[in-house]
Structures are given as structure tokens and as C-alpha cells.
Design an enzyme around this catalytic site. Sequence first.
Site, PDB file in Angstrom:
ATOM      1  CG  ASP A 144      -2.008  -1.032   1.188  1.00  0.00           C
ATOM      2  OD1 ASP A 144      -2.485  -1.345   0.080  1.00  0.00           O
ATOM      3  OD2 ASP A 144      -2.395  -1.524   2.260  1.00  0.00           O
ATOM      4  CG  ASP A 158      -6.765  -1.422  -1.539  1.00  0.00           C
ATOM      5  OD1 ASP A 158      -6.982  -2.644  -1.609  1.00  0.00           O
ATOM      6  OD2 ASP A 158      -5.858  -0.923  -0.840  1.00  0.00           O
TER       7      ASP A 158
END
Length: 187
Positions: A144, A158
Site C-alpha cells: 500500500d 483497492d
Amino acid sequence: MQAARGTPVDDRDDPGSAPTGLLASSRTWLLFVAVAGMLLAVDQVTKVLAVRHLTDEPDVPVVGELLQLHLTYNPGAAFSLGTRFTVVLACLACAATVVVLWLSLRLRSRLWAVGLGFLLAGIGGNLIDRLFRDPGPFRGHVVDFLMLPNWPVFNVADICINVGVGLILIQVFRGIQLDGSRVEVEK
């Protein structure tokens, strides 16, 4: 109340001039594959770049403090929930991938194709991390790197999952099925 299949709607190939049957479904399926493939590639390239350029580096402001690049590795799901269940999350992602691919075989609606393409790219992007990143297969941590204020760090996969779910919900609320027909409610 009974539901009945209606006529094709505007998000499907024009029924008056477009090919029908296998050719129409092939074009829609190719749209699904193109969307999924392109977005999966974007996700993986951005993760490689994030690891290469952000490892052991301070946060990089992109839009002031609104959007920053901040590298983190997430063993869990959204909001870092379920960090001790990485193997379960990987297995669920495998099952979700199979379900999306199975549903894609019935596609005749372009908006459904785009929505499922986004969803597959998102699921697949994070699944690749879980399968091939440290600490090992089915236990890998998801990369991330996008950070907003007061929000968990996230990635392109995401975003794809959220956009895909949004498009699918639009189709469901409109009553549009995978084959492009509209569910009509009879009174």
C-alpha cells in the site's frame, strides 16, 4: 410480485444493428478482459515503483497533505483488519477470482463488463501480493502506498475494487442483469 426478463437496455450493443449471440458476448468479454488486464498491470507497476522508490524514504507529498506517498505492507484486509488471517484472505481472494471469471462468461452488458473488470483487477492485484510477496505464498503482505488524511493507506487495486463494486451496484439498482436485460417488476 414477479420478476420477468425485459428487453435489452442501452448499455448493451444496439439490438438493431449489432451482432447477436456469440460475437456480441465475445466483444463484451474482451472488454472485460481488457479492463481487467490494463488495471492489473497499472496496479502491479505502481507497486513495483512504490517499493523501488519509497523504501526507507520519508513520505512524498503529491497534493500537499491531501495525498501523499507512504509505503507500507499490509498483511490484513481493508483498514488492516484480520492481520492474523492472511492465508484465509488469500483463499477468499482465490474464490472471488473464480466467481468473477465464472460470471464473466455470461456477460452481454458493457457496464457489467467494466465493473467486473475493475473488480477482477482489484482482487487479482492484491492476490498477487499475497501469493508472491514476503513472507511467503498465501502469507504475503499487500503493498500500500497512497495516503489520505485520516484514512488507511491503500493502493490501485483497492481503488479498482471500490469502483468495480460501485458499478455493479449501479447495475443491480437499475435492474440490469449480466446479459444486459432489465428485470421488470410486474404488479
